[in-house]
Design a protein around this motif. Structure first.
Motif, short mmCIF file in Angstrom:
data_model
loop_
_atom_site.label_atom_id
_atom_site.label_comp_id
_atom_site.label_asym_id
_atom_site.label_seq_id
_atom_site.Cartn_x
_atom_site.Cartn_y
_atom_site.Cartn_z
N TRP A 158 24.36 47.58 45.10
CA TRP A 158 25.62 47.09 44.37
C TRP A 158 25.09 47.42 42.83
N ALA A 194 29.64 42.23 41.30
CA ALA A 194 28.76 43.04 41.99
C ALA A 194 29.57 44.04 42.73
N PRO A 242 29.86 47.08 45.41
CA PRO A 242 29.15 47.90 46.33
C PRO A 242 28.96 49.30 46.08
N ARG A 275 30.87 37.83 49.05
CA ARG A 275 31.96 38.86 49.24
C ARG A 275 33.59 38.44 48.74
N TRP A 318 31.74 41.95 45.06
CA TRP A 318 30.77 40.60 45.45
C TRP A 318 30.69 39.99 44.12
#
Ligand code: MN
Length: 199
Positions: free
Chosen positions: A61, A77, A79, A151, A160
């Motif tokens: 991430w 975050a 991915p 998520r 996330w």
């Protein structure tokens, strides 16, 4: 999915004749605790990359604001593609014109324990991530204690949130990125690795 297939997106973005990043793959039996790394990456924009060893690859991430040890902070975050295990101690420069061009240091590195549970039952890490919620206990040089990844959004909008969980290792009001800016492996700054004057 085999490990090689998982790394296809990673390899397609890079020219290994030009970048010193690893092409993968080194297999490792998980007889020991899985590892994690947080890399500080000075590309177009400074950001941090969180990577967790899960089933033979580093699940990754990009965390624009980096991790926090303060439970009040919710860190976005985003991915990114799975990275090879060999990336875990990558420090160096990615040449101009290449994907992620800039400099990278290992800001923190260590092992983690998957602490994810549903109805008191332990959930394997890959399954937890698939379901969209995982908790881990990090044992790094800088980061310690429980962190949760949750998520939000799906498909192209998959995002996330990374938060420090409330426990004995949470430190309110500490900016750990500012307090400990350099490499956990070499104590170098990301500017030094990039060949710039030390600020
Ligand atoms: Mn990055």
């Amino acid at each position: 999915m085999s490990e090689n297939d998982k790394l296809e997106a990673y390899r397609q973005k890079r020219d290994f004749a030009k970048t010193s990043e690893p092409s993968g793959s080194d297999r490792r039996k998980l007889e020991v605790k899985p590892r994690f790394v947080v890399q500080k990456h000075r590309s177009k924009r400074l950001h941090y990359d969180l990577r967790l060893e899960v089933e033979g690859v580093l699940k990754s991430w990009a965390v624009p604001k980096g991790p926090s040890v303060d439970t009040k902070d919710k860190r976005l975050a985003v991915p990114t593609e799975d990275h090879p295990l060999a990336y875990i101690d990558f420090e160096g420069t990615i040449p101009e014109g290449e994907y992620g061009a800039g400099s990278v240091i290992v800001w923190d590195i260590g092992t983690y324990e998957n602490t994810t549970k549903i109805d008191e039952e332990e959930v394997p890490m890959a399954e937890a991530l698939e379901k969209g919620h995982a908790t881990v206990f990090l044992e790094g040089e800088k980061l310690l204690g429980g962190f949760a990844l949750t998520r939000t959004g799906k498909g192209k909008n998959e995002r996330w949130i990374l938060v420090k969980m409330k426990d004995d290792w949470a430190i309110p009001d500490l900016d750990i990125l500012e307090a400990e800016p350099n490499s956990a492996l070499t104590e170098r700054s990301v500017e030094e690795v990039g060949g710039e004057e030390k600020s």
